[in-house]
Design a protein around this motif. Structure first.
Motif, PDB file in Angstrom:
ATOM      1  N   LYS A  75     -19.882  -5.144   0.040  1.00 46.93           N
ATOM      2  CA  LYS A  75     -18.824  -5.735   0.872  1.00 46.93           C
ATOM      3  C   LYS A  75     -19.307  -6.239   2.221  1.00 46.93           C
ATOM      4  CE  LYS A  75     -14.580  -3.626  -0.747  1.00 46.93           C
ATOM      5  NZ  LYS A  75     -13.990  -4.817  -1.345  1.00 46.93           N
ATOM      6  N   LYS A 112      -4.463   0.124   7.829  1.00 48.16           N
ATOM      7  CA  LYS A 112      -4.251  -0.855   6.755  1.00 48.16           C
ATOM      8  C   LYS A 112      -2.881  -1.518   6.876  1.00 48.16           C
ATOM      9  CE  LYS A 112      -7.057   1.629   3.360  1.00 48.16           C
ATOM     10  NZ  LYS A 112      -7.210   2.061   1.983  1.00 48.16           N
ATOM     11  N   VAL A 126      -7.627  -4.467   6.197  1.00 45.28           N
ATOM     12  CA  VAL A 126      -8.121  -3.092   6.345  1.00 45.28           C
ATOM     13  C   VAL A 126      -9.128  -3.055   7.488  1.00 45.28           C
ATOM     14  CG1 VAL A 126      -9.437  -1.237   5.240  1.00 45.28           C
ATOM     15  CG2 VAL A 126      -7.780  -2.555   3.915  1.00 45.28           C
ATOM     16  N   LYS A 138       0.830  -1.203   0.000  1.00 46.46           N
ATOM     17  CA  LYS A 138       0.000   0.000   0.000  1.00 46.46           C
ATOM     18  C   LYS A 138       0.868   1.259   0.000  1.00 46.46           C
ATOM     19  CE  LYS A 138      -4.221  -2.053   1.738  1.00 46.46           C
ATOM     20  NZ  LYS A 138      -4.866  -2.378   0.467  1.00 46.46           N
ATOM     21  N   VAL A 178      -8.468   5.042   9.147  1.00 49.96           N
ATOM     22  CA  VAL A 178      -8.505   3.655   8.694  1.00 49.96           C
ATOM     23  C   VAL A 178      -7.103   3.073   8.910  1.00 49.96           C
ATOM     24  CG1 VAL A 178      -8.961   2.150   6.705  1.00 49.96           C
ATOM     25  CG2 VAL A 178     -10.212   4.311   6.953  1.00 49.96           C
ATOM     26  N   LEU A 214      -9.028   4.516  -3.216  1.00 51.21           N
ATOM     27  CA  LEU A 214      -8.869   3.837  -1.916  1.00 51.21           C
ATOM     28  C   LEU A 214      -7.771   2.805  -2.000  1.00 51.21           C
ATOM     29  CD1 LEU A 214     -12.560   3.072  -0.881  1.00 51.21           C
ATOM     30  CD2 LEU A 214     -11.125   4.969  -0.133  1.00 51.21           C
ATOM     31  N   GLU A 215      -7.707   2.152  -3.174  1.00 49.55           N
ATOM     32  CA  GLU A 215      -6.726   1.063  -3.314  1.00 49.55           C
ATOM     33  C   GLU A 215      -6.607   0.666  -4.773  1.00 49.55           C
ATOM     34  OE1 GLU A 215      -7.995  -2.809  -2.295  1.00 49.55           O
ATOM     35  OE2 GLU A 215     -10.054  -2.424  -2.882  1.00 49.55           O
ATOM     36  N   LEU A 258     -12.734   8.289   4.509  1.00 50.33           N
ATOM     37  CA  LEU A 258     -13.510   9.018   3.502  1.00 50.33           C
ATOM     38  C   LEU A 258     -14.946   8.506   3.511  1.00 50.33           C
ATOM     39  CD1 LEU A 258     -10.958   8.843   0.534  1.00 50.33           C
ATOM     40  CD2 LEU A 258     -11.335  10.772   2.075  1.00 50.33           C
ATOM     41  N   GLU A 314     -18.841   4.153  -3.294  1.00 54.56           N
ATOM     42  CA  GLU A 314     -17.670   3.370  -3.674  1.00 54.56           C
ATOM     43  C   GLU A 314     -17.941   2.631  -4.977  1.00 54.56           C
ATOM     44  OE1 GLU A 314     -16.341   1.141  -0.172  1.00 54.56           O
ATOM     45  OE2 GLU A 314     -14.888   0.179  -1.515  1.00 54.56           O
ATOM     46  N   GLU A 343      -4.835   6.073   7.606  1.00 53.34           N
ATOM     47  CA  GLU A 343      -5.315   7.014   6.600  1.00 53.34           C
ATOM     48  C   GLU A 343      -6.673   7.603   6.916  1.00 53.34           C
ATOM     49  OE1 GLU A 343      -5.210   5.030   2.743  1.00 53.34           O
ATOM     50  OE2 GLU A 343      -7.383   5.069   2.610  1.00 53.34           O
ATOM     51  N   GLN A 344      -6.876   8.822   6.429  1.00 53.18           N
ATOM     52  CA  GLN A 344      -8.109   9.554   6.684  1.00 53.18           C
ATOM     53  C   GLN A 344      -9.320   8.755   6.199  1.00 53.18           C
ATOM     54  OE1 GLN A 344      -8.268  12.956   4.156  1.00 53.18           O
ATOM     55  NE2 GLN A 344     -10.216  13.650   4.952  1.00 53.18           N
TER      56      GLN A 344
HETATM   57  P1  AMP Z   1      -9.410  -2.698   0.658  1.00 54.90           P
HETATM   58  O1  AMP Z   1      -9.133  -4.059   1.232  1.00 54.90           O
HETATM   59  O2  AMP Z   1      -8.227  -1.783   0.569  1.00 54.90           O
HETATM   60  O3  AMP Z   1     -10.305  -2.815  -0.532  1.00 54.90           O
HETATM   61  O4  AMP Z   1     -10.365  -1.943   1.707  1.00 54.90           O
HETATM   62  C1  AMP Z   1     -11.522  -2.573   2.107  1.00 54.90           C
HETATM   63  C2  AMP Z   1     -12.616  -1.584   2.199  1.00 54.90           C
HETATM   64  O5  AMP Z   1     -12.340  -0.657   3.239  1.00 54.90           O
HETATM   65  C3  AMP Z   1     -12.807  -0.714   0.964  1.00 54.90           C
HETATM   66  O6  AMP Z   1     -13.506  -1.347  -0.045  1.00 54.90           O
HETATM   67  C4  AMP Z   1     -13.591   0.429   1.582  1.00 54.90           C
HETATM   68  O7  AMP Z   1     -14.954   0.079   1.745  1.00 54.90           O
HETATM   69  C5  AMP Z   1     -12.954   0.578   2.944  1.00 54.90           C
HETATM   70  N1  AMP Z   1     -11.937   1.649   2.948  1.00 54.90           N
HETATM   71  C6  AMP Z   1     -10.631   1.555   2.623  1.00 54.90           C
HETATM   72  N2  AMP Z   1     -10.013   2.749   2.765  1.00 54.90           N
HETATM   73  C7  AMP Z   1     -10.959   3.613   3.179  1.00 54.90           C
HETATM   74  C8  AMP Z   1     -10.969   5.011   3.516  1.00 54.90           C
HETATM   75  N3  AMP Z   1      -9.868   5.750   3.449  1.00 54.90           N
HETATM   76  N4  AMP Z   1     -12.134   5.557   3.906  1.00 54.90           N
HETATM   77  C9  AMP Z   1     -13.261   4.828   3.992  1.00 54.90           C
HETATM   78  N5  AMP Z   1     -13.318   3.537   3.713  1.00 54.90           N
HETATM   79  C10 AMP Z   1     -12.194   2.921   3.303  1.00 54.90           C
END
Ligand code: AMP
Ligand code: GLY
Length: 410
Positions: free
Chosen positions: A211, A141, A151, A101, A139, A277-278, A185, A189, A182-183
């Motif tokens: 999700k 991660k 996450v 990340k 958040v 986000l990713e 948000l 999505e 991280e902040q």
């Molecule tokens: P990821 O495994 O990185 O896909 O993250 C899993 C889920 O966490 C994402 O699909 C978002 O729903 C949530 N997420 C990740 N980063 C953020 C963020 N900065 N703010 C809000 N939700 C987040």
């Protein structure tokens, strides 16, 4: 032509069914690297990727298509390319957009791609101080791959502190020795999938993923309980997404990114603006199940053109009606799903024109049993697709069956 498909979940089952429709290949020329309910023959056994590539070469396989992230991060494509076998999937270097990340954040920073404000930590002694940079619980991660569990969205600063500590103390071994804070948000999505051939970025319309485990986005985060495609972009959103994708294409060109594969931008639309986000370097599961059900074309032909650097000649076409995927999971998912329960009445799907994709299901003789958290995917495209999927979901039976009742376009 002979090809090798890596991966054995519902995503790969969807890819397999889509490839089977191609006029360019016969069923007996599709090989697998892992056993799954849909792939129980033509398996190539291997100890490491080098051995797999050598065997693939001997068989005369010309193309490897990789479903999951781990083999990409471990460099499977680099090894196959060494043997002159074409690959659909990022090389080890670019797989870092998903497997690290902090690498992804640096890439975004370098190319002015908007993402949540963040900091990187590698020691528990830094937690207290870094938390002060945030006005809302951030958040947490894991930097590396953690099988979709890396996450955490804490509700309080105290919770953030505890989780950050757990991660840094090795909850995900090496993958969480470094973490991102991280902040948080808030917004809509979306999953944006793009194909990249080293020169051209070709984008699919957006899809959405459900999700959370329960209806109305309640309950735990999961690998995904359903998906819908295509999602409409309204007014300024459309322009923002197009601008973002142009920026991504320029960033890849500028970086001279030499790979042929998938880039999945997980974005959040905040006040019509795109925040990333990713990144994932594979198709999202279960979004691609909905997308492929809707796709009008020869996906294998698209993959072959990608390997020839001819994505600029490809047009992605879809049906006029939306498509959906509803996941039937086993009670206890995601932490402790129930295994070994017989699945009854799969014929209901045939009766309602619904496609069944196997995820955590095992075939023994002529019977199927639950063998994982997400057991089956039900997919269909068309006007009454959701109605037919839900009828099927009700009629297929297994002990502990759970599914979301609110999958829709959003
Ligand atoms: P990821 O495994 O990185 O896909 O993250 C899993 C889920 O966490 C994402 O699909 C978002 O729903 C949530 N997420 C990740 N980063 C953020 C963020 N900065 N703010 C809000 N939700 C987040
Ligand atoms: N659908 C989310 C993922 O594949 O990571």
């Amino acid at each position: 032509m002979k090809i090798l498909l890596f991966g054995s979940g519902a995503r790969e089952h969807a890819l397999y069914e889509a490839i089977l429709k191609s006029v360019l290949i016969k069923k007996e020329n599709i090989y697998f690297a892992q056993t799954g309910s849909f792939a129980d023959s033509q398996i190539i056994e291997f100890l490491d990727y080098d051995e797999l590539a050598k065997k693939a070469l001997d068989i005369g396989i010309k193309l490897l298509i990789v479903g999951p992230e781990t083999p990409l991060a471990e460099g499977i494509c680099d090894i196959f390319n060494k043997y002159n076998i074409n690959t659909i999937g990022a090389n080890k270097y670019w797989a870092q957009l998903e497997s690290s990340k902090s690498f992804a954040k640096q890439f975004m920073l370098n190319f002015n791609i908007k993402t949540a404000k963040y900091c990187i930590l590698s020691d528990v002694s830094e937690i207290e101080n870094k938390l002060k940079n945030f006005s809302y619980p951030p958040v947490i991660k894991a930097d590396g791959l953690a099988a979709g569990k890396g996450v955490y969205l804490p509700k309080t600063f105290d919770e953030a502190k505890v989780v950050a500590k757990e991660f840094l103390n090795g909850k995900f071994s090496e993958a969480s020795k470094k973490i991102i804070m991280e902040q948080r948000l808030f917004g809509r999505e979306l999953s944006l999938f793009s194909l990249w051939d080293g020169k051209t970025l070709l984008n699919f319309p957006p899809a959405c993923d459900f999700k959370r485990l329960l209806d109305n986005d309640m309950g735990e985060n999961t690998g995904g309980m359903g998906s819908a495609f295509p999602c409409e972009l309204l007014g300024k959103e459309k322009e923002s997404v197009e601008n973002y994708l142009r920026k991504l294409e320029n960033a890849l060109k500028h970086s001279d990114a030499k790979f042929c594969g998938i880039i999945y931008s997980g974005i959040m639309l905040c006040d019509d603006d795109v925040f990333v986000l990713e990144y994932n370097m594979r198709f999202g599961d279960p979004e691609i199940q909905s997308i492929l059900e809707n796709f009008r074309g020869d996906i294998l032909d698209v993959f072959i053109k990608m390997t020839q650097g001819r994505l600029n000649e490809v047009n992605l076409c879809f049906n006029d009606e939306p498509s959906y995927c509803v996941v039937l999971a086993s009670s206890g998912y995601p932490s402790l799903p129930k295994f070994g329960c017989e699945i009854f009445n799969l014929d209901a799907a045939v009766n309602h024109g619904v496609r069944v994709l196997f995820a955590g299901a095992k075939k023994i003789g002529n019977k199927y049993y639950t063998n994982g958290g997400r057991v089956l995917n039900l997919v269909k495209c068309g006007k009454n697709a959701l109605f037919d999927i839900y009828k099927t979901a009700n009629e297929i039976k297994f002990d502990g069956k759970i599914y979301r009742k609110d999958i829709r376009l959003r």
